[in-house]
Design a protein around this motif. Structure first.
Motif, PDB file in Angstrom:
ATOM      1  N   ARG A  47      13.431  -0.891  -4.733  1.00 64.19           N
ATOM      2  CA  ARG A  47      14.114  -0.317  -5.894  1.00 64.19           C
ATOM      3  C   ARG A  47      13.291   0.819  -6.490  1.00 64.19           C
ATOM      4  N   ILE A  48      13.995   1.843  -6.976  1.00 59.06           N
ATOM      5  CA  ILE A  48      13.377   2.948  -7.698  1.00 59.06           C
ATOM      6  C   ILE A  48      13.709   2.785  -9.176  1.00 59.06           C
ATOM      7  N   ALA A  49      12.700   2.819 -10.025  1.00 60.81           N
ATOM      8  CA  ALA A  49      12.914   2.725 -11.468  1.00 60.81           C
ATOM      9  C   ALA A  49      12.176   3.864 -12.157  1.00 60.81           C
ATOM     10  N   ASP A 109       6.886  11.935 -13.387  1.00 59.52           N
ATOM     11  CA  ASP A 109       6.085  10.907 -14.042  1.00 59.52           C
ATOM     12  C   ASP A 109       6.842   9.588 -14.188  1.00 59.52           C
ATOM     13  N   GLY A 110       6.072   8.497 -14.196  1.00 61.86           N
ATOM     14  CA  GLY A 110       6.599   7.200 -14.591  1.00 61.86           C
ATOM     15  C   GLY A 110       7.496   6.509 -13.593  1.00 61.86           C
ATOM     16  N   VAL A 111       7.510   6.952 -12.341  1.00 63.27           N
ATOM     17  CA  VAL A 111       8.377   6.332 -11.340  1.00 63.27           C
ATOM     18  C   VAL A 111       7.727   5.045 -10.826  1.00 63.27           C
ATOM     19  N   GLN A 112       8.525   3.991 -10.717  1.00 64.80           N
ATOM     20  CA  GLN A 112       8.070   2.720 -10.158  1.00 64.80           C
ATOM     21  C   GLN A 112       8.876   2.430  -8.898  1.00 64.80           C
ATOM     22  N   LEU A 113       8.169   2.071  -7.835  1.00 63.38           N
ATOM     23  CA  LEU A 113       8.817   1.901  -6.532  1.00 63.38           C
ATOM     24  C   LEU A 113       8.618   0.494  -5.990  1.00 63.38           C
ATOM     25  N   GLY A 114       9.705  -0.083  -5.484  1.00 65.86           N
ATOM     26  CA  GLY A 114       9.624  -1.313  -4.715  1.00 65.86           C
ATOM     27  C   GLY A 114       9.344  -2.568  -5.496  1.00 65.86           C
ATOM     28  N   ARG A 115       9.580  -2.564  -6.822  1.00 70.25           N
ATOM     29  CA  ARG A 115       9.326  -3.785  -7.584  1.00 70.25           C
ATOM     30  C   ARG A 115      10.313  -4.886  -7.198  1.00 70.25           C
ATOM     31  N   ASN A 116      11.521  -4.493  -6.809  1.00 74.51           N
ATOM     32  CA  ASN A 116      12.543  -5.438  -6.346  1.00 74.51           C
ATOM     33  C   ASN A 116      13.312  -4.788  -5.206  1.00 74.51           C
ATOM     34  N   SER A 164       0.807  -1.221   0.000  1.00 75.75           N
ATOM     35  CA  SER A 164       0.000   0.000   0.000  1.00 75.75           C
ATOM     36  C   SER A 164       0.839   1.270   0.000  1.00 75.75           C
ATOM     37  N   LEU A 165       1.960   1.280   0.722  1.00 80.57           N
ATOM     38  CA  LEU A 165       2.757   2.501   0.840  1.00 80.57           C
ATOM     39  C   LEU A 165       3.342   2.928  -0.501  1.00 80.57           C
ATOM     40  N   ASN A 166       4.065   2.035  -1.158  1.00 82.10           N
ATOM     41  CA  ASN A 166       4.775   2.423  -2.380  1.00 82.10           C
ATOM     42  C   ASN A 166       3.849   2.923  -3.488  1.00 82.10           C
ATOM     43  N   PRO A 167       2.705   2.276  -3.757  1.00 85.20           N
ATOM     44  CA  PRO A 167       1.801   2.838  -4.771  1.00 85.20           C
ATOM     45  C   PRO A 167       1.308   4.241  -4.427  1.00 85.20           C
ATOM     46  N   SER A 168       1.090   4.515  -3.136  1.00 86.90           N
ATOM     47  CA  SER A 168       0.642   5.858  -2.762  1.00 86.90           C
ATOM     48  C   SER A 168       1.745   6.884  -3.001  1.00 86.90           C
ATOM     49  N   LEU A 169       3.006   6.479  -2.829  1.00 86.54           N
ATOM     50  CA  LEU A 169       4.119   7.381  -3.122  1.00 86.54           C
ATOM     51  C   LEU A 169       4.259   7.608  -4.621  1.00 86.54           C
ATOM     52  N   GLU A 170       4.012   6.574  -5.418  1.00 89.55           N
ATOM     53  CA  GLU A 170       4.041   6.741  -6.875  1.00 89.55           C
ATOM     54  C   GLU A 170       3.010   7.775  -7.319  1.00 89.55           C
ATOM     55  N   LEU A 171       1.807   7.699  -6.745  1.00 89.64           N
ATOM     56  CA  LEU A 171       0.765   8.670  -7.080  1.00 89.64           C
ATOM     57  C   LEU A 171       1.179  10.078  -6.677  1.00 89.64           C
ATOM     58  N   LEU A 172       1.783  10.207  -5.498  1.00 90.58           N
ATOM     59  CA  LEU A 172       2.221  11.520  -5.027  1.00 90.58           C
ATOM     60  C   LEU A 172       3.284  12.102  -5.952  1.00 90.58           C
ATOM     61  N   LEU A 173       4.273  11.301  -6.321  1.00 87.72           N
ATOM     62  CA  LEU A 173       5.320  11.788  -7.217  1.00 87.72           C
ATOM     63  C   LEU A 173       4.738  12.207  -8.560  1.00 87.72           C
ATOM     64  N   ASP A 174       3.798  11.436  -9.062  1.00 89.66           N
ATOM     65  CA  ASP A 174       3.159  11.776 -10.331  1.00 89.66           C
ATOM     66  C   ASP A 174       2.447  13.124 -10.236  1.00 89.66           C
ATOM     67  N   GLU A 175       1.771  13.366  -9.116  1.00 90.53           N
ATOM     68  CA  GLU A 175       1.058  14.632  -8.930  1.00 90.53           C
ATOM     69  C   GLU A 175       2.020  15.801  -8.757  1.00 90.53           C
TER      70      GLU A 175
END
Length: 526
Positions: free
Chosen positions: A449-451, A410-417, A395-406
């Motif tokens: 990881r940050i991508a 754009d296009g940041v992916q967090l915590g995939r690995n 739950s945390l990482n997707p909410s941070l992705e939304l915040l960064l996008d706002e």
């Protein structure tokens, strides 16, 4: 603030076996009825700082109380109902409840009391049981937003559904549209004063933030007029400073002599927190103070502003032992931020525009309303530090992705690995990895990881160029103001001081080097 249980002198109309949890003898809450056992809600009330009196029967004298909770299976007779109507008419707060099963004489008497309290509205308890209720947005009296945001919070226990309440009077509701709890206030009640909450359960599962919001609503403490002054450290008054009441969501400006006046400020949320900020010469000064509501309806306060940073810490952790905000606050003080200029709380206040840096130190998702607040803060020139987590933090990482996008990232992916053995890159923005301390290794515990970020924004990575920390400055953000850092681990704040303090000091320096903030206009707040 916490309370304690101790014997006291009996209040007129009470029996002598009453136990009172004493914090402020002028502000007591009565919980009465045979369904209330001594320890069901006692610890919760005490932990939240409330003074309660337990009684099986309704006492004759109700004047000492600001709120009354009925938790019983015995009928409220005509005399009791008359005293409760009078109590609400004087501005008191009343909580009424029903047992889900079996239907008792108490429910019928509560329905009769509701007819007297809420004229022109038929409210009754249904026969069927319902469950899985959530607190609804838009409830009256900001019941689901102050002092805590509890919109969407679940109250799962079985209720006897309420028939009749609608619109803003609905406090909890389930997916089938059944109402579990409802509330009314002031003009909706028989004498145009008071507060009322009705619940279809007497469950003791009401806890924490939800209980605090209900009690704050019911207490409905009288408003206070606020008379204040904004000054510089040398005593000079500051004209045209922006003043914000952080919890209340009120904003005003100081006059030519530095003074300001707000006619009516609710005191039911406890101490009044106020900030002030103003452009002084080429820079900005800011200050923050807290004051208890004054006596006789008038509260005075003074806010001293200066150029030193104001740090706001927020965030929660699923496990209390994982809360690292106290450690972070101590570290900021050790690095030179005055202790009186560090504020730490689980939730963001409604207004915090005077703060210079917001430090997120949590492991639960940032809500949509919090994202909106943080975006407005950064767009106005504020600096923001974020804490991400490893890949299993769903739950945390997707909410941070939304915040960064706002924020325009754009296009940041967090915590995939996960990544390991991270080192700080020498080319980090604005000397972040070299000034004032040369940073080499970041000993994080399996950070995520940050991508999807540009090379200029990399702060730390491993030998395979997998990124675990990043930074963005004005050029990267919407509005070309503000700064953001992101480290994909929270537990590093518990590392030895020799490891964490140099990193924190560099982060502080980077976050404080920003353009003077703009004033957040009302459109951005919405």
């Amino acid at each position: 603030m916490t309370g304690h249980l101790e014997p006291v002198e009996p209040i007129p109309g009470h029996t002598t076996d009453v136990g009172v949890i004493v914090i402020d003898a002028r502000r007591r809450t009565l919980v009465f009825g045979d369904a209330f056992t001594p320890h069901e809600l006692q610890d919760e009330f005490v932990g939240l700082g409330y003074a309660i009196v337990r009684q099986r029967h309704l006492p004759l004298e109700l004047a000492p109380y600001e709120a009354i909770w009925f938790m019983g299976t015995e009928a409220l007779d005509e005399a009791m109902r008359a005293r409760l109507v009078e109590f609400v008419a004087r501005g008191g707060g009343l909580y009424l409840s029903s047992r889900p099963y079996p239907f008792s004489v108490a429910e019928k008497s509560v329905e009769m009391l509701l007819e007297e309290l809420v004229p022109g509205t038929s409210v009754r308890f249904g026969q069927a049981l319902a469950s899985n209720f959530t607190f609804q947005p838009g409830a009256i009296g900001e019941l689901t937003s102050l002092p805590h945001d509890i919109v969407g919070l679940e109250w799962r226990t079985a209720h006897r559904a309420l028939i009749g309440p609608s619109g803003a009077n609905v406090l909890t509701q389930n997916s089938r549209g059944e109402v579990g709890t409802a509330a009314w206030q002031d003009d909706e009640l028989v004498a145009g004063r008071g507060r009322l909450v009705v619940a279809g359960t007497q469950s003791s599962l009401l806890r924490g933030f939800a209980l605090d919001n209900l009690q704050s609503f019911l207490a409905n403490r009288a408003p206070t007029a606020l008379l204040g002054m904004v000054r510089l450290a040398n005593g000079a008054p500051v004209r045209n400073a922006t003043i914000q009441l952080m919890t209340h969501g009120i904003e005003t400006r100081s006059s030519g002599d530095g003074s300001f006046f707000i006619a009516a400020v609710s005191s039911r949320h406890g101490p009044i927190e106020a900030t002030a900020r103003a452009e002084i010469g080429p820079g900005r000064c800011q200050g923050w103070t807290t004051v208890a509501p004054g006596e006789h309806g008038l509260t005075s306060l003074e806010i001293v502003i200066d150029p030193r940073p104001l740090a706001l810490l927020f965030g929660t952790h699923p496990q209390p032992s994982g809360d690292l905000r106290p450690s972070l606050a101590n570290d900021l003080v050790a690095l030179g931020v005055p202790v009186e200029r560090v504020r730490s709380a689980a939730k963001l206040p409604r207004f915090f525009g005077a703060f210079t840096v917001v430090w997120h130190a949590g492991a639960v998702a940032i809500t949509a309303s919090q994202r909106q607040q943080l975006v407005a803060f950064v767009r106005a020139g504020g600096a923001l530090h974020l804490s991400g987590e490893r890949r299993n933090e769903a739950s945390l990482n997707p909410s941070l992705e939304l915040l960064l996008d706002e924020l325009g990232i754009d296009g940041v992916q967090l915590g995939r690995n996960d990544v390991r053995e991270l080192h700080f890159v020498a080319e980090a923005l604005h000397g972040l990895s070299s000034s004032p301390n040369p940073l080499t290794t970041w000993n994080a515990e399996a950070p995520g990881r940050i991508a999807g970020i540009a090379a200029r924004n990399i702060l730390a990575q491993d030998q395979f160029s997998r990124i675990g920390a990043a930074a963005w400055d004005e050029a990267d953000l919407v509005g070309r103001r503000g700064r953001v850092t992101l480290l994909m681990d929270l537990q590093w704040l518990g590392n030895p001081a020799s490891e964490r303090l140099p990193i924190l000091e560099n982060l502080m320096r980077f976050l404080e080097q920003r353009l003077p903030p703009l004033v957040i206009d009302r459109a951005e707040r919405r």
